[in-house]
Design a protein around this motif. Structure first.
Motif: not given
Length: 404
Positions: A7-32
């Protein structure tokens, strides 16, 4: 696959975490993509980009991104707390009646997967149970990771094409033909629609799994969740928002029948698999005229797929043993996969050994996909023999009419 709950009180919206990881993935793709393009143009001094050059660029981009996902993404955010091979179920407050499954690849000898399921912390445990069963099915079959791989491949193709096409106008040495651009865009579109089809099938399979766990109450429980989220007047899943009906199928029949293919329409496998087959067919052509005739090629393959699927249907019905719609969809799925295998093999012409190799690889993949839905080997063997018989018959008629 291990399961752990927390149980986690620190995670309010998992979608935000997914978006952050997606942005990191997209940025690395552009660099590669930029790095690979620079190697081609300024280090290797390639002056005219061929389909093979573009393929190598896409393959390198894809492989680098997979490594990035294994090394970096698996060690950031909540995934650093998940062991390889583990599915962590996290109960999240204020998450509505939602469920979300996500995963990354991991660089480990134990397992190459890490997955997290986010479950709403609602009061009604009967509603939570169906959401958890649905999301657990996604995790067990690695649906999020497979979609992630499809997304990485899609972006790898788009990024490579954008860099080479954009710089072809700036650097005269880089030559990109219109034909190459059109082919690549067709491949991108094929992967996109195939990924959407995969998503709908994955959601239907998760519904079927929930039916097996919950029973006949599964559909009514889902309706109750929809009423809480979208209003008390909802009487069926077909009244859910458009996005939900596109990604999850509108009928959600798998929640009533337990048949993972019962939620899909009769048109879905034929229309999408025919488009993929038509795209594969024109890959080796060097004439823009063939591209202009693509719609007619697509319609022709679509008609053939329907006819072959109808020929398979009596055999499939005997062994599939579930719903009428599921049998029809499985029959069209087999027909589409066989046709895609044939079209892929034709790209090896005139090398007969390459043709045989490509066809056997296609059949092996068809067997693996078919076994996900039906464990019986007989239906696959019989439909394959029927398909070979149809092709032999067509060849004999052609030789009889036109000669060798």
């Amino acid at each position: 696959m291990q399961e752990s709950k927390s149980y986690s009180k620190n995670v309010y919206n998992p979608f935000i975490s997914i978006v952050k990881m997606s942005l990191l993935l997209s940025f690395s793709l552009i660099l590669f993509s930029f790095f690979i393009f620079a190697c081609f143009v300024w280090i290797l001094h390639i002056t005219s980009i061929t389909p093979m050059d573009l393929f190598v660029s896409i393959a390198l981009n894809f492989l680098f991104q997979i490594l990035f996902s294994m090394i970096v993404l698996s060690r950031v955010n909540l995934f650093k707390e998940v062991k390889p091979g583990e599915v962590k179920i996290i109960r999240v407050p204020k998450f509505g009646h939602n469920g979300l499954t996500t995963g990354v690849l991991a660089l480990s000898h134990r397992s190459p997967f890490k997955e997290i399921i986010f479950i709403s912390d609602t009061v009604d445990e009967s509603l939570v149970k169906i959401v958890e069963a649905h999301e657990l099915a996604h995790a067990k079959e690695y649906h999020p990771i497979l979609l992630q791989l499809a997304g990485i491949l899609l972006v790898s193709i788009i990024d490579s094409l954008i860099f080479f096409t954009a710089f072809s106008y700036i650097i005269p040495l880089v030559n990109i033909t219109i034909l190459l651009v059109i082919k690549t865009l067709l491949v991108v579109l094929s992967i996109g629609v195939a990924s959407l089809l995969f998503l709908r099938v994955a959601e239907s399979r998760a519904d079927a799994f929930a039916f097996k766990i919950i029973g006949e109450k599964a559909y009514e429980n889902l309706l109750e969740i929809l009423r809480i989220k979208y209003g008390k007047n909802i009487k069926s899943t077909e009244e859910a928002p458009l996005f939900s009906r596109i990604t999850h199928t509108s009928s959600r029949n798998a929640l009533k029948t337990g048949d993972p293919l019962s939620s899909l329409g009769f048109w879905e496998f034929p229309t999408i698999l025919s488009f993929v087959a038509a795209t594969i067919t024109i890959m080796r052509t060097n004439s823009i005229i063939i591209i202009e005739l693509f719609p007619f090629l697509y319609i022709g393959i679509l008609v053939i797929l329907f006819l072959v699927g109808l020929v398979f249907l009596p055999v499939v019905k005997k062994y599939y043993g579930m719903t009428e719609r599921g049998s029809m969809n499985f029959s069209f799925l087999l027909a589409g996969l066989y046709i895609i295998s044939s079209m892929s093999a034709l790209n090896g012409y005139p090398n007969i050994y390459l043709i045989i190799l490509l066809f056997l690889v296609g059949i092996a993949l068809t067997y693996m996909i078919a076994r996900v839905f039906l464990k019986s080997k007989k239906v696959i063997i019989y439909t394959f023999l029927i398909y070979l018989g149809i092709n032999v018959l067509i060849s004999v008629v052609r030789i009889f009419l036109y000669g060798v």
